[in-house]
Scaffold this motif. Structure first.
Motif, PDB file in Angstrom:
ATOM      1  N   LYS A 219      63.281  -4.661  63.949  1.00 20.62           N
ATOM      2  CA  LYS A 219      61.618  -4.408  63.499  1.00 20.62           C
ATOM      3  C   LYS A 219      60.634  -4.157  64.229  1.00 20.62           C
ATOM      4  O   LYS A 219      60.644  -4.469  65.335  1.00 20.62           O
ATOM      5  CB  LYS A 219      61.346  -5.652  62.538  1.00 20.62           C
ATOM      6  CG  LYS A 219      60.205  -5.777  61.808  1.00 20.62           C
ATOM      7  CD  LYS A 219      59.948  -7.133  61.006  1.00 20.62           C
ATOM      8  CE  LYS A 219      58.528  -7.012  60.359  1.00 20.62           C
ATOM      9  NZ  LYS A 219      58.460  -8.266  59.561  1.00 20.62           N
ATOM     10  N   VAL A 220      59.686  -3.202  63.903  1.00 21.24           N
ATOM     11  CA  VAL A 220      58.454  -2.766  64.548  1.00 21.24           C
ATOM     12  C   VAL A 220      57.361  -2.595  63.543  1.00 21.24           C
ATOM     13  O   VAL A 220      57.580  -2.148  62.440  1.00 21.24           O
ATOM     14  CB  VAL A 220      58.667  -1.488  65.345  1.00 21.24           C
ATOM     15  CG1 VAL A 220      59.031  -0.381  64.428  1.00 21.24           C
ATOM     16  CG2 VAL A 220      57.345  -1.048  66.171  1.00 21.24           C
ATOM     17  N   TRP A 221      56.070  -3.399  63.944  1.00 24.83           N
ATOM     18  CA  TRP A 221      55.070  -3.116  63.105  1.00 24.83           C
ATOM     19  C   TRP A 221      53.703  -3.143  63.739  1.00 24.83           C
ATOM     20  O   TRP A 221      53.678  -3.431  64.982  1.00 24.83           O
ATOM     21  CB  TRP A 221      54.894  -4.530  61.895  1.00 24.83           C
ATOM     22  CG  TRP A 221      54.845  -5.685  62.563  1.00 24.83           C
ATOM     23  CD1 TRP A 221      53.714  -6.721  62.894  1.00 24.83           C
ATOM     24  CD2 TRP A 221      56.034  -6.612  63.462  1.00 24.83           C
ATOM     25  NE1 TRP A 221      53.651  -7.561  63.572  1.00 24.83           N
ATOM     26  CE2 TRP A 221      54.903  -7.693  63.880  1.00 24.83           C
ATOM     27  CE3 TRP A 221      57.218  -6.357  63.686  1.00 24.83           C
ATOM     28  CZ2 TRP A 221      55.867  -8.641  64.614  1.00 24.83           C
ATOM     29  CZ3 TRP A 221      57.732  -7.582  64.341  1.00 24.83           C
ATOM     30  CH2 TRP A 221      57.153  -8.759  64.811  1.00 24.83           C
ATOM     31  N   VAL A 270      44.712  -2.219  72.746  1.00 23.63           N
ATOM     32  CA  VAL A 270      44.455  -3.341  71.893  1.00 23.63           C
ATOM     33  C   VAL A 270      45.656  -4.232  71.638  1.00 23.63           C
ATOM     34  O   VAL A 270      45.363  -5.250  70.853  1.00 23.63           O
ATOM     35  CB  VAL A 270      43.747  -3.041  70.695  1.00 23.63           C
ATOM     36  CG1 VAL A 270      42.386  -2.455  71.073  1.00 23.63           C
ATOM     37  CG2 VAL A 270      44.559  -1.897  69.857  1.00 23.63           C
ATOM     38  N   GLU A 271      46.934  -3.735  72.120  1.00 18.44           N
ATOM     39  CA  GLU A 271      48.192  -4.845  71.931  1.00 18.44           C
ATOM     40  C   GLU A 271      48.418  -5.196  70.429  1.00 18.44           C
ATOM     41  O   GLU A 271      48.531  -6.300  70.033  1.00 18.44           O
ATOM     42  CB  GLU A 271      47.883  -5.846  72.685  1.00 18.44           C
ATOM     43  CG  GLU A 271      47.804  -5.769  74.316  1.00 18.44           C
ATOM     44  CD  GLU A 271      47.591  -6.749  75.146  1.00 18.44           C
ATOM     45  OE1 GLU A 271      47.409  -7.985  74.504  1.00 18.44           O
ATOM     46  OE2 GLU A 271      47.405  -6.711  76.273  1.00 18.44           O
ATOM     47  N   VAL A 272      48.355  -4.036  69.630  1.00 14.32           N
ATOM     48  CA  VAL A 272      48.597  -4.406  68.066  1.00 14.32           C
ATOM     49  C   VAL A 272      49.982  -4.036  67.783  1.00 14.32           C
ATOM     50  O   VAL A 272      50.263  -4.102  66.453  1.00 14.32           O
ATOM     51  CB  VAL A 272      47.591  -3.735  67.278  1.00 14.32           C
ATOM     52  CG1 VAL A 272      46.211  -4.410  67.506  1.00 14.32           C
ATOM     53  CG2 VAL A 272      47.615  -2.349  67.186  1.00 14.32           C
ATOM     54  N   ILE A 273      50.918  -3.332  68.608  1.00 15.18           N
ATOM     55  CA  ILE A 273      52.106  -2.983  68.262  1.00 15.18           C
ATOM     56  C   ILE A 273      53.149  -4.198  68.670  1.00 15.18           C
ATOM     57  O   ILE A 273      53.225  -4.544  69.863  1.00 15.18           O
ATOM     58  CB  ILE A 273      52.523  -1.737  69.152  1.00 15.18           C
ATOM     59  CG1 ILE A 273      51.641  -0.584  68.716  1.00 15.18           C
ATOM     60  CG2 ILE A 273      53.981  -1.386  68.894  1.00 15.18           C
ATOM     61  CD1 ILE A 273      51.731   0.667  69.514  1.00 15.18           C
ATOM     62  N   LYS A 274      53.789  -4.669  67.667  1.00 13.08           N
ATOM     63  CA  LYS A 274      54.625  -5.765  67.869  1.00 13.08           C
ATOM     64  C   LYS A 274      56.154  -5.289  67.453  1.00 13.08           C
ATOM     65  O   LYS A 274      56.299  -4.504  66.402  1.00 13.08           O
ATOM     66  CB  LYS A 274      54.247  -7.026  66.850  1.00 13.08           C
ATOM     67  CG  LYS A 274      52.920  -7.437  67.293  1.00 13.08           C
ATOM     68  CD  LYS A 274      52.720  -7.797  68.852  1.00 13.08           C
ATOM     69  CE  LYS A 274      51.389  -8.153  68.812  1.00 13.08           C
ATOM     70  NZ  LYS A 274      51.056  -8.688  70.400  1.00 13.08           N
ATOM     71  N   PHE A 275      57.343  -5.857  67.901  1.00 16.80           N
ATOM     72  CA  PHE A 275      58.669  -5.467  67.565  1.00 16.80           C
ATOM     73  C   PHE A 275      59.436  -6.635  67.828  1.00 16.80           C
ATOM     74  O   PHE A 275      59.298  -7.601  68.756  1.00 16.80           O
ATOM     75  CB  PHE A 275      58.888  -4.428  68.549  1.00 16.80           C
ATOM     76  CG  PHE A 275      59.195  -4.454  69.795  1.00 16.80           C
ATOM     77  CD1 PHE A 275      60.396  -4.831  70.415  1.00 16.80           C
ATOM     78  CD2 PHE A 275      58.049  -4.313  70.776  1.00 16.80           C
ATOM     79  CE1 PHE A 275      60.563  -5.094  71.626  1.00 16.80           C
ATOM     80  CE2 PHE A 275      58.081  -4.423  72.058  1.00 16.80           C
ATOM     81  CZ  PHE A 275      59.530  -4.761  72.707  1.00 16.80           C
ATOM     82  N   THR A 276      60.690  -6.591  67.231  1.00 17.91           N
ATOM     83  CA  THR A 276      61.789  -7.474  67.404  1.00 17.91           C
ATOM     84  C   THR A 276      62.901  -6.907  67.888  1.00 17.91           C
ATOM     85  O   THR A 276      63.406  -5.963  67.302  1.00 17.91           O
ATOM     86  CB  THR A 276      62.033  -8.340  66.231  1.00 17.91           C
ATOM     87  OG1 THR A 276      60.532  -8.889  65.843  1.00 17.91           O
ATOM     88  CG2 THR A 276      63.042  -9.586  66.474  1.00 17.91           C
ATOM     89  N   LYS A 277      63.365  -7.366  69.089  1.00 21.74           N
ATOM     90  CA  LYS A 277      64.774  -6.720  69.399  1.00 21.74           C
ATOM     91  C   LYS A 277      65.910  -7.076  68.525  1.00 21.74           C
ATOM     92  O   LYS A 277      65.830  -8.090  67.969  1.00 21.74           O
ATOM     93  CB  LYS A 277      65.244  -7.384  70.783  1.00 21.74           C
ATOM     94  CG  LYS A 277      64.299  -6.931  71.945  1.00 21.74           C
ATOM     95  CD  LYS A 277      64.722  -7.161  73.458  1.00 21.74           C
ATOM     96  CE  LYS A 277      63.546  -6.953  74.424  1.00 21.74           C
ATOM     97  NZ  LYS A 277      64.404  -7.317  75.770  1.00 21.74           N
TER      98      LYS A 277
END
Length: 278
Positions: A219-221, A270-277
């Motif tokens: 997942k990436v958001w 701004v470090e707004v990209i998040k993901f889950t391996k």
């Protein structure tokens, strides 16, 4: 002390001289305008029947802007009959020197017929109704009648000679906007290890770059706060799409290249990209 008084006296005389000079110049200018630049009314020869009356008006329209649209003839005849004749006509407004040839009806014949008494007078009143401006011209009745009978020239010729033939100025308004113009297209690319174009540059530094094992993400958001800097889309355009006000994940985006996703997340200011391996 004496020097100070002398200086003050000279300054006072210079000031008085300047005031006097300005006053004299103003008086001369006003006198010149009164004598040579005041409005001029002229009777022309009418092309219509005996009821026609042609005339022209010249004035300094730049100094006295107005749109004249009416004329009034008034006979004052206190010692004969009729004692008074009053006739008014309106016409298309004119903002510079002009001439008109109008039908004044039977009142004009009556007015001219009564112009035989030496005490009679005729007043011509030129009016600009929207500008609340009126110019008056007084004539002895006998002289007015003689001017009508001996008039030369006509309104058409006068208007032809006094038509203002100049091109209207064309003004170009510059386009102004608070939105910056788009940056010019460039063939430059980001120099990163995941870009095949620069793979050789990273191969000999920090160990074997090829030994880094890729991974997939489940997942990436994008969290709130994106500043649409385009960094993520430049790194992994198959996953990230920058819009006018935010960034979105493309539908059906490939999530098998975790290295590029991670690089995009690290490049985000701004470090707004998040993901889950995966």
């Amino acid at each position: 002390m004496n020097t100070t008084f002398i200086a003050m006296g000279v300054a006072l005389l210079a000031g008085i001289g300047l005031v006097v000079t300005v006053g004299v110049f103003s008086l001369l200018s006003g006198a010149f305008h009164f004598l040579f630049a005041k409005p001029r009314f002229t009777i022309l020869k009418s092309k219509t029947d005996s009821n026609g009356f042609a005339f022209s008006l010249k004035w300094n329209s730049s100094r006295e802007p107005a749109k004249f649209d009416s004329i009034r003839l008034r006979l004052y005849n206190p010692f004969s009959t009729p004692t008074q004749v009053d006739v008014t006509r309106t016409f298309d407004a004119a903002s510079s020197s002009f001439a008109r040839d109008l039908d004044f009806g039977k009142n004009l014949e009556q007015l001219l017929a009564a112009c035989n008494h030496e005490s009679a007078s005729v007043e011509v009143e030129m009016g600009a109704s929207k500008d609340a401006l009126v110019h008056h011209f007084m004539f002895k009745a006998e002289k007015f009648k003689a001017m009508v009978e001996s008039a030369t020239g006509d309104a058409d010729k006068f208007n032809e000679d006094h038509t203002l033939n100049y091109a209207k100025p064309l003004y170009h308004t510059p386009k102004r906007s608070f939105i910056a113009e788009p940056l010019p297209a460039s063939n430059k690319a980001l120099k990163i290890s995941s870009n095949p174009e620069f793979a050789g540059a990273f191969a000999g530094s920090g160990g074997d770059a090829a030994a880094v094992e890729n991974f997939a993400v489940s997942k990436v958001w994008i969290e709130p706060g994106c500043i649409v800097c385009d960094a993520c889309e430049a790194i992994f355009p198959e996953v990230f799409e920058v819009t006018d006000d935010s960034c979105i994940i493309r539908p059906g985006a490939p999530l098998d290249n975790g290295i590029l996703v991670e690089e995009a997340a690290e490049a985000c200011p701004v470090e707004v990209i998040k993901f889950t391996k995966a």
